[in-house]
Scaffold this motif. Sequence first.
Motif, mmCIF file in Angstrom:
data_model
loop_
_atom_site.group_PDB
_atom_site.id
_atom_site.type_symbol
_atom_site.label_atom_id
_atom_site.label_comp_id
_atom_site.label_asym_id
_atom_site.label_seq_id
_atom_site.Cartn_x
_atom_site.Cartn_y
_atom_site.Cartn_z
ATOM 1 N N ALA A 1 19.906 25.067 -11.927
ATOM 2 C CA ALA A 1 21.542 24.579 -12.105
ATOM 3 C C ALA A 1 21.602 23.873 -13.410
ATOM 4 C CB ALA A 1 21.497 23.741 -10.812
ATOM 5 N N MET A 2 22.788 24.193 -14.054
ATOM 6 C CA MET A 2 23.337 23.348 -15.104
ATOM 7 C C MET A 2 24.807 22.967 -14.762
ATOM 8 S SD MET A 2 22.720 22.574 -18.546
ATOM 9 C CE MET A 2 21.683 23.929 -19.282
ATOM 10 N N PRO A 3 24.944 22.068 -13.603
ATOM 11 C CA PRO A 3 26.536 22.077 -13.305
ATOM 12 C C PRO A 3 27.198 21.124 -14.165
ATOM 13 C CG PRO A 3 24.734 20.338 -12.094
ATOM 14 C CD PRO A 3 24.039 21.332 -12.997
ATOM 15 N N VAL A 4 28.615 21.373 -13.832
ATOM 16 C CA VAL A 4 29.479 20.378 -14.761
ATOM 17 C C VAL A 4 30.301 19.512 -14.035
ATOM 18 C CG1 VAL A 4 30.020 22.293 -16.336
ATOM 19 C CG2 VAL A 4 31.454 22.011 -14.477
ATOM 20 N N GLY A 5 30.442 18.155 -14.481
ATOM 21 C CA GLY A 5 31.545 17.353 -13.707
ATOM 22 C C GLY A 5 32.540 17.285 -14.598
ATOM 23 N N ASP A 6 33.756 16.987 -13.776
ATOM 24 C CA ASP A 6 35.177 17.317 -14.153
ATOM 25 C C ASP A 6 35.759 15.885 -14.580
ATOM 26 O OD1 ASP A 6 35.433 16.670 -11.722
ATOM 27 O OD2 ASP A 6 37.142 18.536 -11.190
ATOM 28 N N PHE A 7 36.758 15.752 -15.240
ATOM 29 C CA PHE A 7 37.697 14.758 -15.367
ATOM 30 C C PHE A 7 38.878 15.399 -14.959
ATOM 31 C CE2 PHE A 7 40.799 11.858 -17.317
ATOM 32 C CZ PHE A 7 40.291 10.474 -16.583
ATOM 33 N N THR A 8 39.290 15.196 -13.637
ATOM 34 C CA THR A 8 40.693 16.069 -13.376
ATOM 35 C C THR A 8 41.680 14.974 -12.820
ATOM 36 O OG1 THR A 8 39.625 18.029 -12.931
ATOM 37 C CG2 THR A 8 41.332 17.569 -11.547
ATOM 38 N N VAL A 9 42.784 15.181 -13.049
ATOM 39 C CA VAL A 9 43.874 14.163 -12.587
ATOM 40 C C VAL A 9 44.977 15.025 -11.984
ATOM 41 C CG1 VAL A 9 43.378 12.937 -14.872
ATOM 42 C CG2 VAL A 9 45.069 14.624 -14.978
ATOM 43 N N ASN A 10 45.826 13.922 -11.326
ATOM 44 C CA ASN A 10 47.112 14.466 -10.723
ATOM 45 C C ASN A 10 47.798 15.116 -11.673
ATOM 46 O OD1 ASN A 10 50.107 13.993 -10.023
ATOM 47 N ND2 ASN A 10 49.122 13.897 -7.935
ATOM 48 N N GLN A 11 48.508 16.522 -11.472
ATOM 49 C CA GLN A 11 49.451 17.279 -12.538
ATOM 50 C C GLN A 11 50.635 16.590 -12.836
ATOM 51 O OE1 GLN A 11 48.640 20.598 -13.772
ATOM 52 N NE2 GLN A 11 49.960 19.602 -15.088
ATOM 53 N N LYS A 12 51.288 15.798 -11.790
ATOM 54 C CA LYS A 12 52.478 15.200 -11.965
ATOM 55 C C LYS A 12 52.261 13.815 -12.999
ATOM 56 C CE LYS A 12 54.979 16.861 -8.073
ATOM 57 N NZ LYS A 12 55.587 16.490 -6.604
ATOM 58 N N GLU A 13 51.174 13.183 -12.684
ATOM 59 C CA GLU A 13 50.987 12.107 -13.607
ATOM 60 C C GLU A 13 50.579 12.636 -14.949
ATOM 61 O OE1 GLU A 13 51.251 8.833 -12.875
ATOM 62 O OE2 GLU A 13 52.147 9.252 -10.597
ATOM 63 N N TRP A 14 49.904 13.419 -15.233
ATOM 64 C CA TRP A 14 49.508 14.290 -16.406
ATOM 65 C C TRP A 14 50.852 14.717 -17.202
ATOM 66 C CZ3 TRP A 14 45.771 14.388 -19.817
ATOM 67 C CH2 TRP A 14 45.597 15.213 -20.748
ATOM 68 N N ASP A 15 51.578 15.203 -16.322
ATOM 69 C CA ASP A 15 52.804 15.690 -17.186
ATOM 70 C C ASP A 15 53.571 14.359 -17.614
ATOM 71 O OD1 ASP A 15 52.195 18.318 -16.475
ATOM 72 O OD2 ASP A 15 53.221 18.412 -14.952
ATOM 73 N N ARG A 16 53.688 13.350 -16.976
ATOM 74 C CA ARG A 16 54.285 12.220 -17.566
ATOM 75 C C ARG A 16 54.013 11.614 -19.040
ATOM 76 N NH1 ARG A 16 54.049 10.601 -11.790
ATOM 77 N NH2 ARG A 16 55.817 11.047 -10.956
#
Length: 277
Positions: A165-180
């Motif tokens: 296993a070589m997994p990734v962690g993500d930094f993921t955000v709410n799309q509407k907050e990102w769009d702002r």
Amino acid sequence: MPTFECLDAVRHNILQAMHQWPGYWTGKNPAFAPISDLVGAWRHPWEVDAFYHYRGGLDLLNEIYRPFGVYCVGVTLWGMESMPSKVPIRRIEDFKGLKFRAPQGMAARLLARLGASVVTLPGSEVYSALDKGVIDGTDWGTPSMNQRMGLYQVARYFNFPGFHAMPVGDFTVNQKEWDRLPDDIKQILRTAVRQWAWDMVERVAIDDLRAIGEMKSKGVTPIIWNEQELARARAAAREMWDEWAKKSPMCKTVIDAQKAWLKELGLLSDGGGGSVD
């Protein structure tokens, strides 16, 4: 926030961001499994990072995330994981009959294929499950990460270097907050996540060296698999890729994209069935 509730929390803006392993959402879309950790594929973190940033991996992850109303800014890596266990595992046959903790996804399927009985548990329950004999081993973290959790107090063996296993962690955000956000802040965040990712890779690798030395001095045994056993395990993983690709068109797209990159790297033959290294 409980791990398995984080995606819905970000989707509904209860949380604005999360740092998780995308494979936790495999039950919502099977394509999350191969995009977050194509088991048995990689040797070094740079290969995975390059796939995400130069061979379309991040775009694919965001295509999978889009229906959930979230946006992945970037991914992080911590290196090849090991497997703490209460008994030595030196070959594939040693998995037979063992109870192994794994999250849902391809790692769980591989362990089952190798003969283990898979138990799905959150990471917070791994120590107590090992201590009480609920499980015999676990798919979790690198040596230093596992040492910090105290796993080697109750599991005195681990395979290193890891192979599965070589997994990734993500930094993921709410799309509407990102769009702002203004474009300059978006770029600052993308750059910060990339810096974070490589800082993590290097810090964990250095910490692993320290941890392995300390654990060996206390009687914990690292087990190095020979090339024949590694080849057998990777062959089993690659058979599983083809099975998983049949789950959905996106699963096939994700797996085919990684196969193409593995061929460029010289790690997969044109026939797709074996390594050329």
